[in-house]
Design a protein around this motif. Structure first.
Motif, short mmCIF file in Angstrom:
data_model
loop_
_atom_site.label_atom_id
_atom_site.label_comp_id
_atom_site.label_asym_id
_atom_site.label_seq_id
_atom_site.Cartn_x
_atom_site.Cartn_y
_atom_site.Cartn_z
N ASN A 50 -8.50 -4.49 -5.80
CA ASN A 50 -7.70 -3.73 -6.76
C ASN A 50 -8.34 -2.38 -7.09
O ASN A 50 -9.57 -2.29 -7.24
CB ASN A 50 -7.58 -4.50 -8.09
N HIS A 51 -7.50 -1.37 -7.22
CA HIS A 51 -7.89 -0.05 -7.74
C HIS A 51 -8.99 0.63 -6.92
O HIS A 51 -9.89 1.26 -7.48
CB HIS A 51 -8.30 -0.14 -9.21
N ASN A 70 -3.77 -4.78 -4.79
CA ASN A 70 -2.99 -4.19 -5.87
C ASN A 70 -3.57 -2.85 -6.30
O ASN A 70 -4.77 -2.74 -6.53
CB ASN A 70 -2.95 -5.13 -7.09
N PHE A 71 -2.70 -1.86 -6.40
CA PHE A 71 -3.03 -0.55 -6.96
C PHE A 71 -4.16 0.18 -6.23
O PHE A 71 -4.95 0.90 -6.84
CB PHE A 71 -3.35 -0.67 -8.46
N ASN A 72 -4.25 -0.01 -4.93
CA ASN A 72 -5.18 0.75 -4.10
C ASN A 72 -4.46 2.01 -3.61
O ASN A 72 -3.23 2.02 -3.49
CB ASN A 72 -5.63 -0.08 -2.90
N ASN A 75 -3.75 0.15 0.88
CA ASN A 75 -4.22 -1.24 0.85
C ASN A 75 -5.10 -1.58 2.05
O ASN A 75 -6.14 -2.20 1.90
CB ASN A 75 -3.03 -2.20 0.76
N CYS A 88 0.67 -7.57 -0.95
CA CYS A 88 0.50 -6.16 -1.28
C CYS A 88 1.42 -5.86 -2.46
O CYS A 88 2.65 -5.94 -2.32
CB CYS A 88 0.88 -5.27 -0.09
N GLU A 89 0.84 -5.56 -3.60
CA GLU A 89 1.62 -5.32 -4.82
C GLU A 89 2.57 -6.49 -5.10
O GLU A 89 3.73 -6.33 -5.42
CB GLU A 89 2.41 -4.01 -4.74
N ASN A 90 2.05 -7.71 -4.94
CA ASN A 90 2.77 -8.96 -5.25
C ASN A 90 3.93 -9.29 -4.32
O ASN A 90 4.77 -10.13 -4.65
CB ASN A 90 3.21 -8.99 -6.70
N CYS A 93 2.58 -8.58 2.53
CA CYS A 93 2.23 -7.36 3.25
C CYS A 93 2.96 -7.35 4.61
O CYS A 93 3.07 -8.39 5.26
CB CYS A 93 0.74 -7.28 3.52
#
Length: 98
Positions: A50-51, A70-72, A75, A88-90, A93
């Protein structure tokens, strides 16, 4: 080479977890300066990324499955082999190869 397991790599200036050859599993890489997990040869399994500017940087000799991104900024970077069940973001992917 080796196994990195159940590690939290948070807020590192560059890469959270950097392994040349081996397995990274059941770990968290969050808020790192460049890459959450960087692996050249091996597998990345069941991690949370994340991030990070780049969640996972994976060479062609690396497979990854069961991870949550999440939030990269990006990804996944590199030609690593997506063997499935990554989120990827829930959502699933794209590009899984079974």
């Amino acid at each position: 080479s080796g196994v990195v397991e159940s590690v939290q790599a948070n807020q590192n200036a560059r890469t959270g977890i950097n392994v040349t050859s081996g397995v990274v599993r059941d770990s968290i890489a969050r808020d790192n300066g460049q890459v959450g997990i960087l692996l050249n040869v091996g597998s990345v399994q069941r991690n949370v990324l994340n991030h990070n500017p780049i969640g996972l940087s994976a060479d062609s000799s690396t497979s990854y499955s069961g991870n949550a991104f999440n939030f990269n900024g990006a990804n996944i970077s590199g030609p690593g082999l997506n063997t499935g069940q990554n989120l990827c973001e829930n959502i699933i992917c794209p590009g899984a190869q079974y």
